[in-house]
Write an enzyme that holds these catalytic residues in place. Structure first.
Site, short mmCIF file in Angstrom:
data_model
loop_
_atom_site.label_atom_id
_atom_site.label_comp_id
_atom_site.label_asym_id
_atom_site.label_seq_id
_atom_site.Cartn_x
_atom_site.Cartn_y
_atom_site.Cartn_z
N LYS A 210 1.08 1.00 11.24
CA LYS A 210 -0.30 0.50 11.32
C LYS A 210 -0.67 0.20 12.78
N ALA B 113 -3.67 4.24 3.18
CA ALA B 113 -2.43 3.96 3.90
C ALA B 113 -1.30 3.83 2.89
N THR C 190 -4.13 -4.63 9.63
CA THR C 190 -3.41 -5.78 9.09
C THR C 190 -2.99 -6.75 10.19
N ASP C 191 -2.78 -8.01 9.80
CA ASP C 191 -2.26 -9.00 10.76
C ASP C 191 -0.79 -8.74 11.10
N GLU C 192 -0.11 -7.89 10.29
CA GLU C 192 1.33 -7.68 10.51
C GLU C 192 1.62 -6.98 11.83
N ILE D 153 -5.76 12.56 3.50
CA ILE D 153 -6.40 12.35 4.81
C ILE D 153 -5.73 13.16 5.92
N ASN E 122 5.82 -18.82 0.28
CA ASN E 122 5.94 -18.01 -0.95
C ASN E 122 6.28 -18.88 -2.15
N ARG F 85 2.51 -16.94 4.37
CA ARG F 85 1.47 -15.91 4.45
C ARG F 85 0.11 -16.61 4.36
N HIS G 203 12.65 -9.81 7.62
CA HIS G 203 11.54 -10.53 6.98
C HIS G 203 10.73 -11.36 7.99
N LEU H 141 -4.46 9.81 -4.46
CA LEU H 141 -3.85 9.33 -5.72
C LEU H 141 -2.33 9.39 -5.62
N TYR I 244 6.36 -0.26 8.29
CA TYR I 244 4.95 -0.33 7.87
C TYR I 244 4.07 -0.83 9.01
N SER I 245 4.42 -2.00 9.56
CA SER I 245 3.51 -2.57 10.57
C SER I 245 3.53 -1.74 11.85
P1 NAD Z 1 -2.94 0.33 -1.61
O1 NAD Z 1 -1.53 0.80 -1.39
O2 NAD Z 1 -3.27 -0.46 -2.83
O3 NAD Z 1 -3.93 1.59 -1.60
C1 NAD Z 1 -3.79 2.64 -0.69
C2 NAD Z 1 -4.63 3.81 -1.20
O4 NAD Z 1 -4.54 4.87 -0.24
C3 NAD Z 1 -4.16 4.38 -2.54
O5 NAD Z 1 -5.25 4.59 -3.40
C4 NAD Z 1 -3.51 5.70 -2.17
O6 NAD Z 1 -3.59 6.69 -3.19
C5 NAD Z 1 -4.32 6.09 -0.93
N1 NAD Z 1 -3.57 6.99 -0.04
C6 NAD Z 1 -2.29 6.84 0.40
N2 NAD Z 1 -1.95 7.89 1.17
C7 NAD Z 1 -3.04 8.71 1.23
C8 NAD Z 1 -3.31 9.93 1.89
N3 NAD Z 1 -2.39 10.56 2.63
N4 NAD Z 1 -4.55 10.48 1.75
C9 NAD Z 1 -5.49 9.87 1.00
N5 NAD Z 1 -5.28 8.71 0.34
C10 NAD Z 1 -4.06 8.14 0.45
O7 NAD Z 1 -3.33 -0.45 -0.29
P2 NAD Z 1 -4.25 -1.75 -0.11
O8 NAD Z 1 -3.41 -2.94 -0.32
O9 NAD Z 1 -5.50 -1.56 -0.87
O10 NAD Z 1 -4.55 -1.64 1.46
C11 NAD Z 1 -5.67 -0.90 1.94
C12 NAD Z 1 -5.70 -0.97 3.46
O11 NAD Z 1 -5.83 -2.31 3.87
C13 NAD Z 1 -4.43 -0.44 4.13
O12 NAD Z 1 -4.80 0.24 5.29
C14 NAD Z 1 -3.64 -1.70 4.47
O13 NAD Z 1 -2.82 -1.50 5.61
C15 NAD Z 1 -4.77 -2.66 4.76
N6 NAD Z 1 -4.49 -4.09 4.52
C16 NAD Z 1 -3.97 -4.49 3.32
C17 NAD Z 1 -3.77 -5.85 3.09
C18 NAD Z 1 -3.24 -6.35 1.76
O14 NAD Z 1 -2.97 -7.54 1.64
N7 NAD Z 1 -3.06 -5.51 0.74
C19 NAD Z 1 -4.10 -6.77 4.07
C20 NAD Z 1 -4.61 -6.32 5.30
C21 NAD Z 1 -4.81 -4.97 5.50
O1 DAU Z 2 -0.43 -9.52 5.90
C1 DAU Z 2 -1.08 -8.41 5.38
C2 DAU Z 2 -0.10 -7.56 4.59
O2 DAU Z 2 0.15 -8.25 3.38
C3 DAU Z 2 -0.62 -6.15 4.32
O3 DAU Z 2 -0.76 -5.47 5.53
C4 DAU Z 2 0.34 -5.39 3.41
O4 DAU Z 2 -0.21 -4.13 3.08
C5 DAU Z 2 0.54 -6.20 2.14
O5 DAU Z 2 1.47 -5.55 1.30
C6 DAU Z 2 1.02 -7.61 2.47
O6 DAU Z 2 2.36 -7.57 3.03
P1 DAU Z 2 3.47 -8.66 2.64
O7 DAU Z 2 4.80 -8.09 2.90
O8 DAU Z 2 3.15 -9.98 3.24
O9 DAU Z 2 3.16 -8.78 1.04
P2 DAU Z 2 4.12 -8.81 -0.22
O10 DAU Z 2 3.25 -9.13 -1.41
O11 DAU Z 2 5.00 -7.62 -0.31
O12 DAU Z 2 5.04 -10.07 0.07
C7 DAU Z 2 4.48 -11.35 0.31
C8 DAU Z 2 5.63 -12.30 0.60
O13 DAU Z 2 6.39 -12.48 -0.60
C9 DAU Z 2 6.63 -11.77 1.63
O14 DAU Z 2 7.09 -12.86 2.41
C10 DAU Z 2 7.77 -11.20 0.81
C11 DAU Z 2 7.77 -12.10 -0.43
N1 DAU Z 2 8.20 -11.45 -1.70
C12 DAU Z 2 7.59 -10.29 -2.06
C13 DAU Z 2 7.93 -9.65 -3.23
C14 DAU Z 2 7.30 -8.33 -3.62
C15 DAU Z 2 9.14 -12.07 -2.51
O15 DAU Z 2 9.66 -13.14 -2.20
N2 DAU Z 2 9.47 -11.44 -3.69
C16 DAU Z 2 8.92 -10.24 -4.07
O16 DAU Z 2 9.30 -9.71 -5.15
#
Ligand code: NAD
Ligand code: DAU
Length: 334
Positions: free
Chosen positions: A153, A81, A123-125, A60, A248, A213, A275, A35, A149-150
């Site tokens: 990961k 994460a 993630t694809d990143e 974790i 975007n 994206r 970026h 949380l 971040y990437s």
């Molecule tokens: P999120 O940030 O919404 O959720 C992350 C969760 O992990 C939260 O509930 C947080 O409380 C928990 N957490 C963080 N640190 C922790 C710790 N030390 N111990 C236990 N719990 C912890 O993330 P999300 O967007 O749901 O992403 C989930 C997973 O999917 C991540 O591994 C992310 O890299 C991957 N992913 C996300 C996306 C995307 O578009 N959001 C795409 C591809 C992969």
């Molecule tokens: O590709 C998978 C990834 O997608 C996941 O691994 C990450 O956890 C997830 O956060 C996401 O990463 P991005 O950086 O691509 O997502 P974000 O929503 O932060 O941004 C998407 C695009 O929009 C990126 O090019 C940055 C741009 N952006 C983002 C925000 C928050 C803006 O232009 N304005 C904004 O305010």
């Protein structure tokens, strides 16, 4: 089957917990989540009193706790994460701790529990940034992470693969593109655009807004993970994508259209440091070998998502106002 889901109070993890409990009436989930700011028990409200869902507030990186939980389950599905690129640019310490050390702690627990099945959600990143004409990422693309971040990961992916090769840990990995849908935390582009417009605030577009994206509805991602944990080949990586490449600015204009607003709501702001220009995924492997493909088109998914945020105003308003933290502080007083 009993699953240990990490990060199951976050965006994708909570969608996955709902999906699994709905899809498999005899499965049980132990949901371990620290949380952090991104974890929200309101995402799991419907599961209060459900005997097949046990929530554990914990980290974790806590080896004693994860060792104990790993002994109770048949598989670990690891979502937990730090996930937001912008936060990793401001301060990356928590990213290294949770994403690298936390994943390592879980892998050790899985090994000690008797080589427990382990699915790692990535993630694809990790593959870096593509030019406009480059072929999409696939399972054989070399790693080239470019944000803290990437990079964290990528480190976690390497550790997972190392435990497979060194210790025969039965692992699978998925590298997925950008998700969107219910419970998406409103710091990320799509929920930020929707909720800012609903609050009468402008939309910050980084740089020229021409970064690309690939967008996948979170339900499709949950189905992909379900497919991999049941049918995936041990030791393999699967790329998961949505066939939904968009700039975007296209995303922003689509949402402006759905909310009947004009382009005066767009505000171009300073670009994100380092970026990444473009992400795209070739998901032929999971399609051809396991029979998964996205079922929700972007047009359908984004309409459903806007409608979800309209119907769940209190959910995101609580987050934006900080109220949601009070909700779990009440439940989990230290
Ligand atoms: P999120 O940030 O919404 O959720 C992350 C969760 O992990 C939260 O509930 C947080 O409380 C928990 N957490 C963080 N640190 C922790 C710790 N030390 N111990 C236990 N719990 C912890 O993330 P999300 O967007 O749901 O992403 C989930 C997973 O999917 C991540 O591994 C992310 O890299 C991957 N992913 C996300 C996306 C995307 O578009 N959001 C795409 C591809 C992969
Ligand atoms: O590709 C998978 C990834 O997608 C996941 O691994 C990450 O956890 C997830 O956060 C996401 O990463 P991005 O950086 O691509 O997502 P974000 O929503 O932060 O941004 C998407 C695009 O929009 C990126 O090019 C940055 C741009 N952006 C983002 C925000 C928050 C803006 O232009 N304005 C904004 O305010």
């Amino acid at each position: 089957m009993k699953l240990l889901v990490t990060g199951g109070a976050g965006f994708i993890g909570s969608n996955f917990v709902h999906y699994i409990l709905k899809t498999y009436p005899d499965y049980e989930v132990v949901n371990l989540d620290a949380l952090t700011y991104a974890g929200n028990l309101e995402n799991l409200k419907e599961l209060e009193g459900n005997p097949r869902h046990k929530f554990v507030k914990g980290d974790i990186c806590d080896a004693d706790l994860v060792d104990k939980l790993a002994k109770e389950v048949d598989i670990i599905v690891h979502f937990a994460a730090e996930s937001h690129v912008d936060r990793s640019i401001l301060d990356s310490a928590a990213f290294v701790r949770t994403n690298v050390i936390g994943t390592h702690t879980l892998l050790e627990a899985a090994k000690k529990a008797g080589n427990l099945r382990f699915h790692h959600v990535s993630t694809d990143e990790v593959f870096g940034s593509l030019g406009a004409q480059d072929a999409p990422f696939s399972e054989t693309t070399p790693y080239d992470p470019r944000s803290p971040y990437s990079a964290s990961k990528a480190g976690s992916d390497h550790l997972v693969r190392a435990y497979y090769h060194t210790h025969n840990l039965p692992v699978t990995i998925s590298n997925c593109s950008n998700n969107y849908g219910p419970y998406h935390f409103p710091e990320k582009l799509i929920p930020l655009v929707i909720t800012n417009l609903m609050e009468g605030k402008k939309i910050p577009v980084y740089g020229d807004g021409l970064q690309v994206r690939d967008w996948l509805h979170v339900e499709d991602h949950c189905r992909a993970i379900d497919t991999i944990i049941h049918k995936g080949k041990i030791g393999e990586t699967y790329c998961v994508g949505g066939n939904g490449e968009k700039t975007n600015i296209e995303i922003v204009k689509t949402i402006l259209g759905l909310l009947c607003r004009d382009e005066s709501w767009i505000e171009y702001v300073e670009d994100r440091k380092g970026h990444d220009k473009r992400y795209a995924i070739n998901f032929d492997k999971i399609k051809n070998e396991l029979g998964w493909q996205p079922q929700i088109t972007f047009e359908e998914g984004i309409e459903k998502t806007v409608a979800w945020f309209q119907a769940n105003e209190s959910w995101w308003k609580n987050i934006k106002s900080g109220e949601y933290e009070k909700y779990y502080q009440k439940q989990y007083k230290k």
